[in-house]
Design an enzyme around this catalytic site. Structure first.
Site, PDB file in Angstrom:
ATOM      1  CB  ILE A   1       5.464  -4.474   8.135  1.00 16.49           C
ATOM      2  CG1 ILE A   1       6.011  -5.916   8.209  1.00 16.49           C
ATOM      3  CG2 ILE A   1       5.403  -3.991   6.687  1.00 16.49           C
ATOM      4  CD1 ILE A   1       5.190  -6.941   7.463  1.00 16.49           C
TER       5      ILE A   1
ATOM      6  CE1 TYR B   1      -1.507  -4.846   6.583  1.00 17.18           C
ATOM      7  CE2 TYR B   1      -1.315  -4.593   4.200  1.00 17.18           C
ATOM      8  CZ  TYR B   1      -1.451  -4.033   5.457  1.00 17.18           C
ATOM      9  OH  TYR B   1      -1.540  -2.670   5.595  1.00 17.18           O
TER      10      TYR B   1
ATOM     11  CB  THR C   1      -0.914   0.013   1.236  1.00 18.07           C
ATOM     12  OG1 THR C   1      -1.672  -1.195   1.273  1.00 18.07           O
ATOM     13  CG2 THR C   1      -1.854   1.202   1.203  1.00 18.07           C
TER      14      THR C   1
ATOM     15  CE  LYS D   1       1.649  -3.941   7.617  1.00 20.81           C
ATOM     16  NZ  LYS D   1       1.770  -3.174   6.353  1.00 20.81           N
TER      17      LYS D   1
ATOM     18  NE  ARG E   1      -4.404   1.162   3.921  1.00 17.14           N
ATOM     19  CZ  ARG E   1      -4.395   2.284   3.186  1.00 17.14           C
ATOM     20  NH1 ARG E   1      -5.106   2.347   2.078  1.00 17.14           N
ATOM     21  NH2 ARG E   1      -3.673   3.321   3.552  1.00 17.14           N
TER      22      ARG E   1
ATOM     23  CE1 TYR F   1     -17.162  -2.417  -3.334  1.00 17.97           C
ATOM     24  CE2 TYR F   1     -16.976  -3.969  -5.153  1.00 17.97           C
ATOM     25  CZ  TYR F   1     -17.645  -2.949  -4.508  1.00 17.97           C
ATOM     26  OH  TYR F   1     -18.799  -2.458  -5.056  1.00 17.97           O
TER      27      TYR F   1
END
Length: 388
Positions: A284, A217, A130, A245, A222, A193
Site C-alpha cells: 500500500i 493497519y 493518511t 498493512k 503514528r 492517542y
C-alpha cells in the site's frame, strides 16, 4: 423483506371499526388477517384502535401486500467474494486528495490522478487515508469522496475506504456508510492517542470486522501502539478479515506470511524486498502516486535490485518530513494539483523542491505521472488554508 401498506378507506366519526364486504369489522378481526414481520404493526394497529374507540374515530382499513422478492445474492456471498477480491490486490495506492483554492476537493484533479493510476496498472486505492488526508476531512467529506470514487471508478479499480477511528462507535458508523455507498473494503487503524488495552483492541476490531472486508493497519509510529501478532491471530479467523498493512518491518511480515496471512508492506523503502524475500502480497504505497508504472514493475516483473536502488533517493525524499507533505509538494511541482495545502501541512522548502526537480530529471520525466515539465515553484505560489 419489503412490504406495501395499502389504506382503503376511513369511516366517519359515528362508529368505531371499519366497513368491509361482510359489514363492520373490529380491530381484533383486522389483526387476525394482517401478517407482518415482527409485532410492530400489530401493536400499532391495536393502539390506534384504542385511541379511535376513545375518540369515536373510525380506523383505516388496511391490508399488507407482500412485495415480490428481489433476485439478489446473499449478503454473506457478496462479502465472501469481496474478501477474495481484495486479498488478490498487489499494488494499492494511498491516493492523494487535491484541493481547490477555497479548500473544497478538486474532483477534476482527483479523477485525473485516479485515471493515471488505473492506466499504469494499479489495482486498488485507499481513499481518505493518511496520504489522502482523511484526518483533515469531515466525515461527510470522507464518505462523499469514497462514494464519488466508487461511482466513477468502482468497475475498474477496487476502492478501500479508510474508515478507522479512535472511537469504536465512530468507526462502525463510518464503515457502515462506506459500505452503503459501495466501497469494496475498509482500512482500519487501531485507536490512537487515547489508546486502549489489548483486550480493548480485540473488541474494537471485532466490532468493525462485522461490517465487511477489512484490512488492519499497523503503524505504531503514528498511533503510539503496536498491534501485536497475538491480536492479529485472535481476529484473523473472522470471515471479513482480509489481511494486514504492516509497517513494523519485513521480519514481522515474513512471520505472518508463514502463518498463511495476506500482508501488504506499508513501507515504500521495503516493499520490493518484502515482496520477493518475505512473501508479502504487495504494497500500500505512497510513491506509486508519482511513479505507478515503476512500482508495478517492482511488484510484478520479478526482482530488480537496480531499479529499487535507483528509486531510494526519491522515496527517502518523500518522507524527509511526515507524509503527505512531500507528496503534496511533488504533485504540485508536476502540475497535477493546485499548490493548495490544508494546514497544518505546508510545502517542503525551496531547497527540497530543487532536489525533486533534479531527481525527476535523473529518473526520467516519462516515468512520472502527468505531462507538464516539473517546476520548482516559489514560496508565494503555495496557498495555505487554516479555514476551509
Amino acid at each position: 423483506m419489503a412490504c406495501t401498506l395499502r389504506i382503503e378507506g376511513v369511516r366517519g366519526h359515528a362508529a368505531v371499526g371499519f366497513k368491509g364486504k361482510s359489514g363492520v369489522r373490529t380491530v381484533s378481526e383486522l389483526q387476525s388477517f394482517v401478517s407482518f414481520r415482527g409485532r410492530a404493526l400489530s401493536n400499532a394497529v391495536s393502539k390506534v384502535g384504542e385511541r379511535a374507540g376513545k375518540n369515536g374515530v373510525g380506523v383505516a382499513r388496511a391490508a399488507l401486500m407482500q412485495a415480490a422478492p428481489l433476485p439478489m445474492r446473499s449478503h454473506e456471498t457478496k462479502m465472501s467474494n469481496s474478501v477474495k477480491a481484495v486479498k488478490n490486490l498487489r499494488l494499492i495506492t494511498a491516493i492523494k486528495t487535491p484541493y481547490l483554492p477555497d479548500g473544497r476537493f478538486d474532483l477534476e484533479a482527483f479523477d485525473t490522478l485516479v485515471d493515471l493510476q488505473i492506466a499504469n496498472g494499479v489495482e486498488g486505492l485507499i481513499v481518505g487515508g493518511t496520504t489522502g488526508e482523511g484526518q483533515l476531512m469531515t466525515w461527510d467529506e470522507h464518505i462523499m469522496l469514497i462514494a464519488h470514487t466508487v461511482n466513477i471508478f468502482g468497475d475498474r479499480i477496487k476502492v478501500i475506504g479508510n474508515t478507522g477511528s479512535n472511537s469504536t462507535r465512530e468507526a462502525i458508523h463510518a464503515t457502515e456508510q462506506g459500505f452503503a455507498v459501495g466501497m469494496h473494503g475498509a482500512l482500519h487503524i487501531n485507536p490512537y492517542y487515547g489508546r486502549t488495552s489489548n483486550d480493548g483492541l480485540i473488541k474494537h476490531f471485532e466490532s468493525v470486522l462485522e461490517m465487511g472486508p477489512t484490512i488492519i493497519y499497523n503503524v505504531p509510529g503514528r498511533t503510539g501502539q503496536d498491534i501485536s501478532p497475538s491480536i492479529i491471530e485472535k481476529i484473523s479467523g473472522n470471515s471479513n478479515f482480509v489481511g494486514v498493512k504492516e509497517c513494523t518491518g519485513n521480519d514481522r511480515i515474513g512471520a505472518y506470511v508463514d502463518k498463511g496471512l495476506t500482508i501488504w508492506s506499508g513501507n515504500d523503502d521495503q516493499f520490493h524486498n518484502a515482496r520477493w524475500d518475505y512473501g508479502a502480497r504487495g504494497v500500500i504505497s505512497v510513491v506509486s502516486n508519482l511513479i505507478p508504472h515503476l512500482a508495478y514493475k517492482l511488484l510484478f516483473d520479478g526482482r530488480d535490485a537496480d531499479l529499487n536502488k535507483k528509486l531510494m533517493p526519491l522515496i527517502n525524499w518523500l518522507f524527509v518530513e511526515p507524509n503527505p507533505i512531500g507528496l503534496n509538494t511533488a504533485l504540485a511541482q508536476l502540475g497535477l494539483i493546485r499548490p493548495v495545502f490544508r494546514l497544518p501541512y505546508v510545502p517542503l522548502s525551496l531547497e527540497k523542491r530543487r532536489e525533486f526537480v533534479q531527481m525527476v530529471n535523473d529518473i526520467g520525466r516519462k516515468h512520472f505521472v502527468g505531462d507538464q515539465d516539473v517546476q520548482t515553484l516559489e514560496d508565494d505560489d503555495f496557498l495555505l488554508l487554516d479555514r476551509f
